[in-house]
Design a protein around this motif. Structure first.
Motif, PDB file in Angstrom:
ATOM      1  N   ILE A  61       0.879  -1.169   0.000  1.00 44.77           N
ATOM      2  CA  ILE A  61       0.000   0.000   0.000  1.00 44.77           C
ATOM      3  C   ILE A  61       0.918   1.221   0.000  1.00 44.77           C
ATOM      4  CG2 ILE A  61      -1.772   1.276   1.282  1.00 44.77           C
ATOM      5  CD1 ILE A  61      -1.159  -2.321   2.231  1.00 44.77           C
ATOM      6  N   GLN A  63       1.285   5.719   0.111  1.00 42.37           N
ATOM      7  CA  GLN A  63       0.679   6.964   0.575  1.00 42.37           C
ATOM      8  C   GLN A  63       1.528   8.130   0.077  1.00 42.37           C
ATOM      9  OE1 GLN A  63       0.381   7.449   4.906  1.00 42.37           O
ATOM     10  NE2 GLN A  63      -1.599   8.449   4.596  1.00 42.37           N
ATOM     11  N   LEU A  72      -4.466   6.672   1.619  1.00 46.45           N
ATOM     12  CA  LEU A  72      -3.885   5.363   1.335  1.00 46.45           C
ATOM     13  C   LEU A  72      -4.360   4.843  -0.010  1.00 46.45           C
ATOM     14  CD1 LEU A  72      -4.499   3.849   4.874  1.00 46.45           C
ATOM     15  CD2 LEU A  72      -2.339   4.722   3.971  1.00 46.45           C
ATOM     16  N   TRP A 103      -4.071   1.219  -2.156  1.00 48.44           N
ATOM     17  CA  TRP A 103      -3.623  -0.170  -2.281  1.00 48.44           C
ATOM     18  C   TRP A 103      -2.938  -0.354  -3.634  1.00 48.44           C
ATOM     19  CZ3 TRP A 103      -5.199  -3.771  -5.898  1.00 48.44           C
ATOM     20  CH2 TRP A 103      -4.736  -5.064  -5.682  1.00 48.44           C
ATOM     21  N   TYR A 158      -1.219  -7.169  -4.338  1.00 53.56           N
ATOM     22  CA  TYR A 158      -1.530  -8.276  -3.418  1.00 53.56           C
ATOM     23  C   TYR A 158      -0.900  -9.547  -3.952  1.00 53.56           C
ATOM     24  CZ  TYR A 158      -4.620 -12.250  -2.160  1.00 53.56           C
ATOM     25  OH  TYR A 158      -5.135 -13.463  -1.774  1.00 53.56           O
ATOM     26  N   ALA A 186      -3.098  -2.695  -8.713  1.00 53.37           N
ATOM     27  CA  ALA A 186      -3.899  -1.524  -9.035  1.00 53.37           C
ATOM     28  C   ALA A 186      -3.628  -1.136 -10.490  1.00 53.37           C
ATOM     29  CB  ALA A 186      -3.534  -0.365  -8.111  1.00 53.37           C
ATOM     30  N   TYR A 204       4.165   0.944   2.108  1.00 53.61           N
ATOM     31  CA  TYR A 204       4.008   0.060   3.255  1.00 53.61           C
ATOM     32  C   TYR A 204       3.748  -1.367   2.780  1.00 53.61           C
ATOM     33  CZ  TYR A 204       2.890   4.336   5.950  1.00 53.61           C
ATOM     34  OH  TYR A 204       2.893   5.569   6.547  1.00 53.61           O
ATOM     35  N   LEU A 261      -6.084  -5.857   6.872  1.00 50.96           N
ATOM     36  CA  LEU A 261      -4.646  -5.640   6.926  1.00 50.96           C
ATOM     37  C   LEU A 261      -4.270  -5.408   8.377  1.00 50.96           C
ATOM     38  CD1 LEU A 261      -4.265  -3.489   3.697  1.00 50.96           C
ATOM     39  CD2 LEU A 261      -3.933  -5.955   4.003  1.00 50.96           C
ATOM     40  N   TRP A 280       1.218  -3.697   9.817  1.00 56.25           N
ATOM     41  CA  TRP A 280       1.848  -2.847   8.826  1.00 56.25           C
ATOM     42  C   TRP A 280       3.290  -2.579   9.213  1.00 56.25           C
ATOM     43  CZ3 TRP A 280      -1.121   0.393   5.129  1.00 56.25           C
ATOM     44  CH2 TRP A 280      -2.478   0.056   5.082  1.00 56.25           C
ATOM     45  N   LEU A 298     -10.235  -4.516  -6.839  1.00 58.15           N
ATOM     46  CA  LEU A 298      -9.121  -3.956  -6.109  1.00 58.15           C
ATOM     47  C   LEU A 298      -9.574  -3.498  -4.721  1.00 58.15           C
ATOM     48  CD1 LEU A 298      -8.167  -1.654  -9.070  1.00 58.15           C
ATOM     49  CD2 LEU A 298      -7.179  -3.901  -8.546  1.00 58.15           C
ATOM     50  N   PHE A 306      -9.782   2.171  -0.277  1.00 64.24           N
ATOM     51  CA  PHE A 306      -9.881   2.916   0.970  1.00 64.24           C
ATOM     52  C   PHE A 306     -10.779   4.132   0.787  1.00 64.24           C
ATOM     53  CE2 PHE A 306      -6.417   0.938   3.328  1.00 64.24           C
ATOM     54  CZ  PHE A 306      -5.592   0.435   2.337  1.00 64.24           C
TER      55      PHE A 306
END
Lengths: 118, 112
Positions: A37, A39, A45, A47, A50, A61, A95, A105, A108, B100, B103
């Motif tokens: 993830i 920022q 945040l 993502w 995965y 993403a 992260y 999650l 972290w 996906l 957030f």
């Protein structure tokens, strides 16, 4: 106790590459799904990617698809993110996070800063 | 992609008073397995995010009981019964029902 420690961040020029690592300890790494993830400075945040416990299932993403590659080495308790063709908009703290049994999650790392600038 | 919308984006609260944050998803978060994978995270200044609540209403290990979550379908709420100084930070909802993962924009909780 569960620990996740990211490394590999730094300053890179647009179009360059970086490889992030996340060292896991305090739990059976091979049992858990993992995510990256990010920022951006002063932002929320996002993502990024995965990977399943075995590495057989991977998602990205749209913003990084085709440029970033997630992988893991269960023997080394490590998660990786290979980042190619980096852009200014990839500048962020990255992260790694563990996905617990309830698809949240739950742990972290402290994050590693990636800055893409000429 | 599922869009998560939080309100308010900023919440000034008096110490000892309650606080409430809303999170709405653009589609139902009920998974095909019957569970709803909606969680809440807290990010204190200069810190990584920390899991507070998972599956709508379950407090994670070590989370004080002044934090509670509720909701169903597309509408969810995080409540803090009595705000303490250490609760200052940004709160995010997150859905893991569908890839996906997404957030909310974050809600900044500050003390008046």
């Amino acid at each position: 106790q569960v620990q996740l420690v990211e490394s590999g961040g730094g300053l890179v020029k647009p179009g360059g590459s970086l490889r992030l690592s996340c060292a896991a300890s305090g739990f059976t790494f091979s049992d858990y799904y993992m995510s990256w993830i990010r920022q951006a400075p002063g932002k929320g945040l996002e993502w990024v990617s995965y990977i399943s416990s075995s590495g057989s299932t991977i998602y990205y993403a749209d913003s990084v698809k085709g440029r970033f590659t997630i992988s893991r080495d269960n023997a080394k308790n490590s998660l990786y993110l290979q980042m190619n063709s980096l852009r200014a908009e990839d500048t962020a703290v990255y992260y790694c996070a563990r996905e617990g049994a309830q698809m949240a999650l739950d742990y972290w790392g402290q994050g590693t800063l990636v800055t893409v600038s000429s | 992609d599922i869009v998560m919308t939080q309100t308010p984006l900023s919440s000034p609260v008096t110490l000892g008073q309650p606080a409430s944050i809303s999170c709405r998803s653009s589609q139902s978060l009920v998974h095909s397995d019957g569970n709803t994978y909606l969680s809440w995270l807290q990010q204190r200044p200069g810190q990584p995010p920390r899991l507070l609540i998972y599956k709508i209403s379950n407090r994670f290990s070590g989370v004080p009981d002044r934090f509670s979550g509720s909701g169903a379908g597309t509408d969810f709420t995080l409540k803090i019964s009595r705000v303490e100084a250490e609760d200052v930070g940004v709160y995010y909802c997150m859905q893991a029902t569908q890839f996906l993962y997404t957030f909310g924009q974050g809600t900044k909780l500050e003390i008046k």
